[in-house]
Every structure is written in structure tokens, then in C-alpha cells.
Design a protein around this motif. Structure first.
Motif, PDB file in Angstrom:
ATOM      1  N   UNK A   6      70.009  78.829 -33.272  1.00 23.19           N
ATOM      2  CA  UNK A   6      70.682  79.674 -34.247  1.00 23.19           C
ATOM      3  C   UNK A   6      72.160  79.336 -34.282  1.00 23.19           C
ATOM      4  N   UNK A   7      72.724  79.331 -35.452  1.00 24.75           N
ATOM      5  CA  UNK A   7      74.126  78.971 -35.631  1.00 24.75           C
ATOM      6  C   UNK A   7      74.823  80.069 -36.411  1.00 24.75           C
ATOM      7  N   UNK A   8      76.120  80.174 -36.166  1.00 27.35           N
ATOM      8  CA  UNK A   8      76.900  81.137 -36.893  1.00 27.35           C
ATOM      9  C   UNK A   8      76.914  80.773 -38.366  1.00 27.35           C
ATOM     10  N   UNK A   9      76.701  81.769 -39.193  1.00 28.39           N
ATOM     11  CA  UNK A   9      76.658  81.520 -40.622  1.00 28.39           C
ATOM     12  C   UNK A   9      78.061  81.216 -41.133  1.00 28.39           C
ATOM     13  N   UNK A  10      78.175  80.218 -41.967  1.00 26.06           N
ATOM     14  CA  UNK A  10      79.445  79.851 -42.573  1.00 26.06           C
ATOM     15  C   UNK A  10      79.551  80.577 -43.902  1.00 26.06           C
ATOM     16  N   UNK A  11      80.689  81.189 -44.148  1.00 27.78           N
ATOM     17  CA  UNK A  11      80.852  81.943 -45.383  1.00 27.78           C
ATOM     18  C   UNK A  11      80.739  81.017 -46.583  1.00 27.78           C
ATOM     19  N   UNK A  12      80.259  81.531 -47.721  1.00 34.36           N
ATOM     20  CA  UNK A  12      80.139  80.682 -48.921  1.00 34.36           C
ATOM     21  C   UNK A  12      81.456  80.041 -49.329  1.00 34.36           C
ATOM     22  N   UNK A  13      82.551  80.784 -49.180  1.00 34.03           N
ATOM     23  CA  UNK A  13      83.856  80.245 -49.566  1.00 34.03           C
ATOM     24  C   UNK A  13      84.226  79.062 -48.684  1.00 34.03           C
ATOM     25  N   UNK A  14      84.030  79.200 -47.358  1.00 37.07           N
ATOM     26  CA  UNK A  14      84.350  78.106 -46.443  1.00 37.07           C
ATOM     27  C   UNK A  14      83.456  76.896 -46.695  1.00 37.07           C
ATOM     28  N   UNK A  15      82.183  77.153 -47.015  1.00 38.67           N
ATOM     29  CA  UNK A  15      81.270  76.048 -47.303  1.00 38.67           C
ATOM     30  C   UNK A  15      81.702  75.297 -48.558  1.00 38.67           C
ATOM     31  N   UNK A  16      82.082  76.052 -49.597  1.00 38.56           N
ATOM     32  CA  UNK A  16      82.536  75.415 -50.840  1.00 38.56           C
ATOM     33  C   UNK A  16      83.812  74.617 -50.598  1.00 38.56           C
ATOM     34  N   UNK A  17      84.704  75.142 -49.767  1.00 36.68           N
ATOM     35  CA  UNK A  17      85.948  74.430 -49.474  1.00 36.68           C
ATOM     36  C   UNK A  17      85.670  73.085 -48.806  1.00 36.68           C
ATOM     37  N   UNK A  19      82.754  71.324 -48.781  1.00 35.55           N
ATOM     38  CA  UNK A  19      82.037  70.417 -49.679  1.00 35.55           C
ATOM     39  C   UNK A  19      82.954  69.924 -50.793  1.00 35.55           C
ATOM     40  N   UNK A  20      83.817  70.805 -51.284  1.00 39.68           N
ATOM     41  CA  UNK A  20      84.762  70.397 -52.319  1.00 39.68           C
ATOM     42  C   UNK A  20      85.741  69.349 -51.826  1.00 39.68           C
ATOM     43  N   UNK A  21      86.142  69.454 -50.553  1.00 33.49           N
ATOM     44  CA  UNK A  21      87.059  68.457 -49.991  1.00 33.49           C
ATOM     45  C   UNK A  21      86.402  67.084 -49.949  1.00 33.49           C
ATOM     46  N   UNK A  22      85.152  67.030 -49.508  1.00 36.85           N
ATOM     47  CA  UNK A  22      84.451  65.744 -49.436  1.00 36.85           C
ATOM     48  C   UNK A  22      84.176  65.215 -50.839  1.00 36.85           C
ATOM     49  N   UNK A  23      83.829  66.110 -51.765  1.00 37.54           N
ATOM     50  CA  UNK A  23      83.566  65.682 -53.136  1.00 37.54           C
ATOM     51  C   UNK A  23      84.833  65.125 -53.785  1.00 37.54           C
ATOM     52  N   UNK A  24      85.977  65.790 -53.562  1.00 35.57           N
ATOM     53  CA  UNK A  24      87.230  65.297 -54.126  1.00 35.57           C
ATOM     54  C   UNK A  24      87.630  63.971 -53.490  1.00 35.57           C
ATOM     55  N   UNK A  25      87.412  63.830 -52.186  1.00 34.83           N
ATOM     56  CA  UNK A  25      87.704  62.555 -51.529  1.00 34.83           C
ATOM     57  C   UNK A  25      86.806  61.443 -52.044  1.00 34.83           C
ATOM     58  N   UNK A  26      85.609  61.806 -52.509  1.00 38.76           N
ATOM     59  CA  UNK A  26      84.672  60.825 -53.067  1.00 38.76           C
ATOM     60  C   UNK A  26      84.932  60.562 -54.545  1.00 38.76           C
ATOM     61  N   UNK A  27      85.817  61.342 -55.157  1.00 40.44           N
ATOM     62  CA  UNK A  27      86.046  61.257 -56.591  1.00 40.44           C
ATOM     63  C   UNK A  27      86.368  59.867 -57.113  1.00 40.44           C
ATOM     64  N   UNK A  28      87.318  59.131 -56.492  1.00 39.20           N
ATOM     65  CA  UNK A  28      87.635  57.794 -57.012  1.00 39.20           C
ATOM     66  C   UNK A  28      86.433  56.851 -57.039  1.00 39.20           C
TER      67      UNK A  28
END
Length: 342
Positions: A6-17, A19-28
Motif C-alpha cells: 500500500x502506498x500513500x495516495x498522491x493528490x490529483x493536483x500533485x499528480x497533474x503537476x 505528469x505536466x512537467x514530464x509532458x512539457x519537457x517532452x514537448x520539443x
């Protein structure tokens, strides 16, 4: 059977942050794959002629700064994922520094003038707008994510790293050298049968060389880590299917073009590394998040050699088999790449 802890649940906002960071880094990489902003990066021709057969890129660069920038842009999403999944605030801030470093290097490279490799003319200063737009967004998302540390858990690092290596195979070995001063010493015309897959096959080959499979693996690893078990496995499975489409397209193109007059080996026409990458991504997505130490792995290997598998944890046995498969596939891919045909 061992269950995922069992793992501590990550808040939706933190998860989006995250994933968004990796997606933006992958943007180019993603945007370049779909033809957006190619004039602002250093590994495509900055001037394209009207010849329909002229090659726009990407090409293996003679410029060391340009080559370093290519690899910096390609591997930045992987670095960001590795640091973000460590969970600590310091690791996230290190990821911000990595993003800033690649952005700064891209700006410096834009002002290093010289002859364009495709025209021989003086290269104009073109700012790397893809980096300028995407990387500040990634840095901001990382700074916001640093406020909510991610609990450290084992994520199958070996499987994901193997998937990245297999996904980057074309970028490593199959970029072409295209320069304006290349002399044509002989022309051989080959009448290849037309195929309905030709356009898609050309795009997929270019996407493979640019590095789209690499960022797909990075995004899948992020989704597996920050989401629930169900959604993480779904993301990994979808990514594995996407990677499988590349070799399946090769098979369809081969079947459409094969004829008595045009014969090529089937083994030379399929992108096997992406098949390996898909298998590794699926295995990493569906594996249990169980940390296996070397102290437990060595006795396990000895038991397998002796045939004494009674009482062995199934998850560990599977990991040993997967490790052996990775080693065998790596040896085969390296040997086959000594005489590349793609």
C-alpha cells in the motif's frame, strides 16, 4: 503471492503537476515529430528547397554543440522522470536545474553561427522557440510539485531503463548524415511497389529517429508511478500498444512491397528494438512494486540453476526470467546493429 504494498495516495493536483512537467519537457520532441517548429532546432535543415525529394532531416550532426543539444532535448524527459520519482524536494529542484541547463545551452547554441549543413550558406540566428515555450512550463510545474514530496517506492527502474534504451535505438544508430557537399557517385533506381502504408511508414521512421518512442516510455513511467495501480497499468499497456504499432506497420509495409523483383529480408525490415521496448514497458507496468535486493536475487538464481524452485516467490522468479530475456535481447540487438540496414 506477494501483493503490491500500500502506498500513500498522491493528490490529483500533485499528480497533474508531475505528469505536466514530464509532458512539457517532452514537448520539443513531440512537436518536432509532428512537424512543428523544425526551423528552430539544430538537427533539421534550416532552409528547405523546392525539390520534393530533398531531405529535411533529422541528420547526424557534425557540430558537437548541436549533437549535444539533440541528446539533451531527447533525454531531458527521462532525467526529469528519474529525479521526480525519487520523491525528495532536492531531487525535484535538481530536475528544475536540468531543465534550465538544457534551455540555456539551446539559447547559446542558437548563436553559434556557421554554415548550414544542408545548404552551405551562413546559418541565420533562429531562437529555439520550442525550448523557450515548453521548458519554463516544465520548470514551473516542477517547482509546484516540489511542495508535495512523492513517497519513495520501487518502480522497476531496470525495466524502464531497458525500455528507454530500446526505444532510443534508432536515434542512436540510424540517423543519416546529410550535408550539402555530399557527392553522388552513383545512382541506382529501384522500382518499389506502391503501398498504402508508404506515407505513414515514412512518418513513423522519422518519428523513431527523432525520439518519439523515448518520450512515450517516459510518460508511461510517470503515469505508472503517480496514478493508481489500475490507471498506471492501463497507461503502460496503451504505451506498449503504441510502440507495437511501429513494427506492425513495418510488417504491413513489407507485405505490400514484397515481390519477386523487390526482395528484402523480413528480419531487416522490422524495427525489433521497439518490439523489445513494448515488452519491457508492459512488463514494468504490470509488475509488482516490490524491491528485490541482490542478497535475495543471488540465492534465487542458484535455486533456479539447481532446479529447486519450491517455495520461491513467483514475483522474484518472474523478475529473474525477465532479466535474462533483457540480457539476451540486448546481446542480439547489439550484434545485429554491427551491420545496420535501416
Amino acid at each position: 503471492m506477494m501483493q503490491e504494498p500500500a502506498a500513500e495516495a498522491l493528490s490529483p493536483v500533485a499528480a497533474v503537476q508531475r505528469f505536466g512537467a514530464v509532458l512539457a519537457a517532452s514537448g520539443p520532441v513531440i512537436l518536432t515529430t509532428f512537424g512543428v517548429g523544425r526551423q528552430s532546432v539544430g538537427w533539421f535543415c534550416s532552409a528547405t528547397g523546392f525539390d520534393p525529394y530533398s531531405v529535411e532531416g533529422p541528420y547526424a550532426l557534425e557540430s558537437v554543440p548541436g549533437e549535444l543539444l539533440f541528446w539533451g532535448v531527447l533525454l531531458l524527459p527521462v532525467v526529469v522522470v528519474g529525479l521526480v520519482l525519487r520523491g525528495s524536494r532536492r531531487a525535484v529542484l535538481t530536475a528544475v536545474a536540468a531543465v534550465g541547463t538544457v534551455l540555456a545551452f539551446g539559447l547559446v547554441t542558437a548563436f553559434l553561427l556557421g554554415p548550414d549543413p544542408c545548404t552551405g550558406q551562413e546559418r541565420a540566428v533562429v531562437l529555439p522557440w520550442l525550448l523557450i515555450v515548453c521548458y519554463p512550463v516544465a520548470a514551473m510545474a516542477l517547482l509546484l510539485a516540489a511542495r508535495s514530496p512523492l513517497p519513495r517506492r520501487p518502480y522497476g527502474i531496470i525495466l524502464w531503463a531497458g525500455a528507454v534504451g530500446a526505444a532510443a535505438w534508432a536515434a542512436i544508430f540510424h540517423r543519416c548524415m546529410i550535408t550539402y557537399d555530399m557527392y553522388v557517385v552513383g545512382v541506382i533506381y529501384v522500382d518499389t511497389p506502391e503501398s498504402p502504408w508508404d506515407g505513414l511508414a515514412r512518418w513513423s521512421g522519422e518519428a523513431d529517429v527523432i525520439g518519439l518512442p523515448v518520450v512515450l516510455v517516459a510518460l508511461a513511467a510517470t503515469a505508472r508511478a503517480i496514478s493508481s495501480l489500475r490507471w498506471g497499468r492501463l497507461a503502460g499497456t496503451a504505451t506498449a500498444v503504441a510502440l507495437l504499432l511501429f513494427p506492425l506497420l513495418d510488417v504491413a509495409t513489407y507485405a505490400a512491397q514484397y515481390s519477386d523483383d523487390f526482395q528484402i529480408l523480413f528480419s531487416d525490415s522490422v524495427r525489433w528494438p521497439l518490439l523489445v521496448a513494448a515488452a519491457l514497458v508492459a512488463s514494468a507496468a504490470w509488475s509488482l512494486r516490490v524491491r528485490i535486493s541482490w542478497a535475495g536475487t543471488v540465492p534465487m538464481a542458484r535455486s533456479m540453476i539447481r532446479g529447486q524452485l519450491k517455495g520461491v516467490v513467483p514475483g522474484r522468479a518472474k523478475d529473474i526470467v525477465v532479466a535474462g530475456a533483457i540480457a539476451a535481447a540486448s546481446v542480439w540487438l547489439i550484434a545485429s546493429t554491427l551491420t545496420p540496414t535501416r
